[in-house]
Design a protein around this motif. Structure first.
Motif, mmCIF file in Angstrom:
data_model
loop_
_atom_site.group_PDB
_atom_site.id
_atom_site.type_symbol
_atom_site.label_atom_id
_atom_site.label_comp_id
_atom_site.label_asym_id
_atom_site.label_seq_id
_atom_site.Cartn_x
_atom_site.Cartn_y
_atom_site.Cartn_z
ATOM 1 N N ASN A 26 0.951 -1.229 -0.003
ATOM 2 C CA ASN A 26 -0.040 -0.012 0.196
ATOM 3 C C ASN A 26 0.738 1.347 -0.033
ATOM 4 O OD1 ASN A 26 -1.903 2.116 0.359
ATOM 5 N ND2 ASN A 26 -2.285 1.424 2.338
ATOM 6 N N GLY A 27 0.996 1.865 -1.326
ATOM 7 C CA GLY A 27 1.951 2.953 -1.313
ATOM 8 C C GLY A 27 0.994 4.414 -1.064
ATOM 9 N N THR A 28 -0.121 4.392 -0.532
ATOM 10 C CA THR A 28 -0.868 5.567 -0.310
ATOM 11 C C THR A 28 -0.591 5.940 0.984
ATOM 12 O OG1 THR A 28 -2.763 4.320 0.237
ATOM 13 C CG2 THR A 28 -2.439 4.438 -2.013
ATOM 14 N N ASP A 29 -1.390 7.013 1.701
ATOM 15 C CA ASP A 29 -1.198 7.667 2.794
ATOM 16 C C ASP A 29 -2.510 7.156 3.690
ATOM 17 O OD1 ASP A 29 1.259 8.929 2.290
ATOM 18 O OD2 ASP A 29 0.302 10.784 1.231
ATOM 19 N N ALA A 30 -3.179 6.466 3.030
ATOM 20 C CA ALA A 30 -4.643 6.089 3.645
ATOM 21 C C ALA A 30 -4.571 4.362 3.886
ATOM 22 C CB ALA A 30 -5.736 6.579 3.064
ATOM 23 N N GLU A 31 -5.409 4.160 4.904
ATOM 24 C CA GLU A 31 -5.741 2.680 5.091
ATOM 25 C C GLU A 31 -6.538 2.032 4.074
ATOM 26 O OE1 GLU A 31 -7.382 1.925 8.774
ATOM 27 O OE2 GLU A 31 -5.824 2.611 9.964
ATOM 28 N N LEU A 32 -6.251 0.794 3.748
ATOM 29 C CA LEU A 32 -6.848 0.118 2.508
ATOM 30 C C LEU A 32 -7.282 -1.003 2.725
ATOM 31 C CD1 LEU A 32 -4.345 0.584 -0.651
ATOM 32 C CD2 LEU A 32 -6.696 1.813 -0.268
ATOM 33 N N PRO A 33 -8.807 -1.261 2.861
ATOM 34 C CA PRO A 33 -9.307 -2.383 2.964
ATOM 35 C C PRO A 33 -9.124 -3.263 1.793
ATOM 36 C CG PRO A 33 -10.985 -0.600 3.873
ATOM 37 C CD PRO A 33 -9.659 0.030 2.759
ATOM 38 N N VAL A 34 -8.752 -4.523 1.604
ATOM 39 C CA VAL A 34 -8.611 -5.222 0.501
ATOM 40 C C VAL A 34 -9.173 -6.712 0.770
ATOM 41 C CG1 VAL A 34 -6.602 -3.809 -0.199
ATOM 42 C CG2 VAL A 34 -6.346 -6.280 1.189
ATOM 43 N N HIS A 35 -9.578 -7.138 -0.400
ATOM 44 C CA HIS A 35 -10.256 -8.408 -0.740
ATOM 45 C C HIS A 35 -9.529 -9.260 -1.765
ATOM 46 C CE1 HIS A 35 -13.179 -11.675 -0.545
ATOM 47 N NE2 HIS A 35 -13.179 -11.690 -2.121
ATOM 48 N N MET A 36 -9.010 -10.642 -1.001
ATOM 49 C CA MET A 36 -8.129 -11.348 -1.965
ATOM 50 C C MET A 36 -9.220 -12.396 -2.488
ATOM 51 S SD MET A 36 -4.802 -13.211 -0.725
ATOM 52 C CE MET A 36 -3.763 -14.203 -1.902
ATOM 53 N N GLU A 37 -8.888 -12.848 -3.803
ATOM 54 C CA GLU A 37 -9.699 -13.925 -4.325
ATOM 55 C C GLU A 37 -9.130 -14.505 -5.511
ATOM 56 O OE1 GLU A 37 -13.465 -12.169 -5.292
ATOM 57 O OE2 GLU A 37 -12.720 -10.963 -6.952
ATOM 58 N N SER A 38 -9.630 -15.781 -5.773
ATOM 59 C CA SER A 38 -9.086 -16.408 -7.213
ATOM 60 C C SER A 38 -9.939 -16.140 -8.605
ATOM 61 C CB SER A 38 -8.678 -17.725 -6.990
ATOM 62 O OG SER A 38 -10.010 -18.408 -6.714
ATOM 63 N N TYR A 69 -6.544 -15.125 4.554
ATOM 64 C CA TYR A 69 -7.339 -14.243 4.977
ATOM 65 C C TYR A 69 -7.974 -13.478 3.880
ATOM 66 C CZ TYR A 69 -4.851 -15.450 9.454
ATOM 67 O OH TYR A 69 -4.398 -15.894 10.453
ATOM 68 N N PRO A 70 -9.076 -13.654 3.325
ATOM 69 C CA PRO A 70 -9.644 -13.118 2.194
ATOM 70 C C PRO A 70 -9.644 -11.554 2.400
ATOM 71 C CG PRO A 70 -10.929 -14.973 2.892
ATOM 72 C CD PRO A 70 -10.006 -14.899 3.675
ATOM 73 N N VAL A 106 -11.547 -2.193 -1.364
ATOM 74 C CA VAL A 106 -12.884 -2.369 -1.073
ATOM 75 C C VAL A 106 -13.153 -0.892 -0.505
ATOM 76 C CG1 VAL A 106 -14.663 -3.456 0.335
ATOM 77 C CG2 VAL A 106 -12.765 -4.645 -0.555
ATOM 78 N N GLY A 107 -14.273 -0.216 -1.279
ATOM 79 C CA GLY A 107 -14.844 0.980 -0.386
ATOM 80 C C GLY A 107 -14.078 2.057 -0.427
ATOM 81 N N VAL A 108 -13.031 2.174 -1.218
ATOM 82 C CA VAL A 108 -12.225 3.443 -1.529
ATOM 83 C C VAL A 108 -12.570 4.686 -2.014
ATOM 84 C CG1 VAL A 108 -9.761 4.160 -2.284
ATOM 85 C CG2 VAL A 108 -10.222 1.879 -1.113
ATOM 86 N N SER A 109 -12.794 5.687 -1.598
ATOM 87 C CA SER A 109 -13.436 6.658 -2.317
ATOM 88 C C SER A 109 -12.577 7.806 -2.297
ATOM 89 C CB SER A 109 -14.785 7.303 -1.416
ATOM 90 O OG SER A 109 -14.217 7.872 0.031
ATOM 91 N N GLN A 116 -12.165 1.376 -7.225
ATOM 92 C CA GLN A 116 -11.649 0.216 -6.880
ATOM 93 C C GLN A 116 -10.634 -0.295 -7.967
ATOM 94 O OE1 GLN A 116 -13.755 -3.795 -8.107
ATOM 95 N NE2 GLN A 116 -14.570 -3.462 -5.877
ATOM 96 N N ALA A 117 -9.440 -0.549 -7.278
ATOM 97 C CA ALA A 117 -8.205 -0.961 -7.884
ATOM 98 C C ALA A 117 -8.061 -2.719 -7.684
ATOM 99 C CB ALA A 117 -7.034 -0.226 -7.352
ATOM 100 N N ARG A 118 -7.569 -3.179 -8.939
ATOM 101 C CA ARG A 118 -7.557 -4.657 -8.866
ATOM 102 C C ARG A 118 -6.158 -4.858 -9.319
ATOM 103 N NH1 ARG A 118 -9.577 -7.374 -12.371
ATOM 104 N NH2 ARG A 118 -10.388 -9.391 -11.434
#
Length: 224
Positions: A26-38, A69-70, A106-109, A116-118
C-alpha cells in the motif's frame, strides 16, 4: 499499490496441498481495506495479455485456490504477505492448469467517487503425469531485403499440447557475402496450451558491410 511476484510457476502431484505467498504494498497515505480472491483467466491476444474470463473447466484452478485471510486492512506505506493454499484434486488431469489470484480494494473513495483497484498475479500449475508436449512455430516474418540494421522480426508459436511451454530461438544475420554480421535470441515467453503467442525481436546495430540477404532463425522449445 503493487503486488509481487508477477506470476507463479509450480509443479505438483494430484492430491497435493501447496502454500504460496503474494506480497501487496500500500503506497498510499490511507488505510486500504482489500479483498483477495481467485479467478479464471483467458488469453486475450497474441501479445500475452490476459482477461478475467471463464476458462475451460479442464484448465481452470480457480476452485483450488483458497486465501488464508480473504479480507484485511493494509496500513499506509505497508507491505504485507497474503498467504493462500492450492488444493490439487486427487483426480486432477495431468498438464497445466492456470488462473489468477487477485487483490482488490474495497470501498475506497476519492472526491466523493468510489474507486476500486485490482491487482494480481498469474498462477501456472503443472500437474505431474502423462501429458502432451508440443510447441510448433506457426509463422515467421522477416524482411526480405535490408541495407542497414536493425532487423525487426516476428515469430508466432502455437502450443498444441497440454503443458505450458517456454519458446525461444536463435537468430543469425548474414550479409551479401555470407558473412555473419549479427546474432541474437528471441525473447523467452510462456505459451499456454491451445494458445498462439507472438514474439518480436530487433536484431543488429551499427554499420554492416554489404546488403543483408539472409536471416536465419532456429526455433527452440524449452520446458517451462
Amino acid at each position: 499499490m503493487a503486488t509481487r511476484p508477477a506470476h507463479f510457476e509450480i509443479t505438483a502431484n494430484p492430491g497435493d496441498r501447496l502454500t504460496a505467498t503474494l506480497y501487496f504494498c500500500n503506497g498510499t497515505d490511507a488505510e486500504l481495506p482489500v479483498h483477495m480472491e481467485s479467478e479464471d483467466i483467458r488469453p486475450q491476444d497474441e501479445e500475452g495479455h490476459v482477461a478475467g474470463e471463464s476458462e475451460q473447466a479442464s484448465n481452470s484452478l480457480k476452485d483450488w485456490v483458497k486465501p488464508e485471510y480473504p479480507d484485511v486492512t493494509v496500513f499506509p506505506k505497508q507491505e504485507i504477505a497474503l498467504n493462500f493454499t492450492i488444493d490439487v484434486p486427487a483426480n486432477a488431469d495431468p498438464g497445466t492448469h492456470w488462473g489468477g489470484v487477485v487483490v482488490r480494494t474495497v470501498g475506497v473513495s476519492t472526491g466523493g467517487a468510489a474507486v476500486q483497484a485490482r491487482l494480481g498475479t498469474i498462477v501456472l500449475l503443472r500437474v505431474s503425469g502423462e501429458a502432451k508436449e508440443k510447441l510448433a512455430l506457426e509463422s515467421m516474418f522477416v524482411p526480405g531485403f535490408l541495407e542497414s540494421p536493425p532487423i525487426l522480426l516476428e515469430a508466432r508459436f502455437r502450443n498444441e499440447g497440454t503443458v505450458h511451454e517456454v519458446s525461444s530461438g536463435e537468430i543469425e544475420v548474414r550479409n551479401m557475402f555470407g558473412w555473419l554480421v549479427a546474432t541474437s535470441t528471441l525473447p523467452v515467453r510462456n505459451v499456454l496450451p491451445g494458445d498462439v503467442r507472438k514474439v518480436e525481436a530487433s536484431v543488429g546495430d551499427g554499420l554492416w558491410l554489404g546488403k543483408i540477404y539472409g536471416v536465419f532463425v532456429r526455433a527452440l522449445r524449452r520446458r517451462a
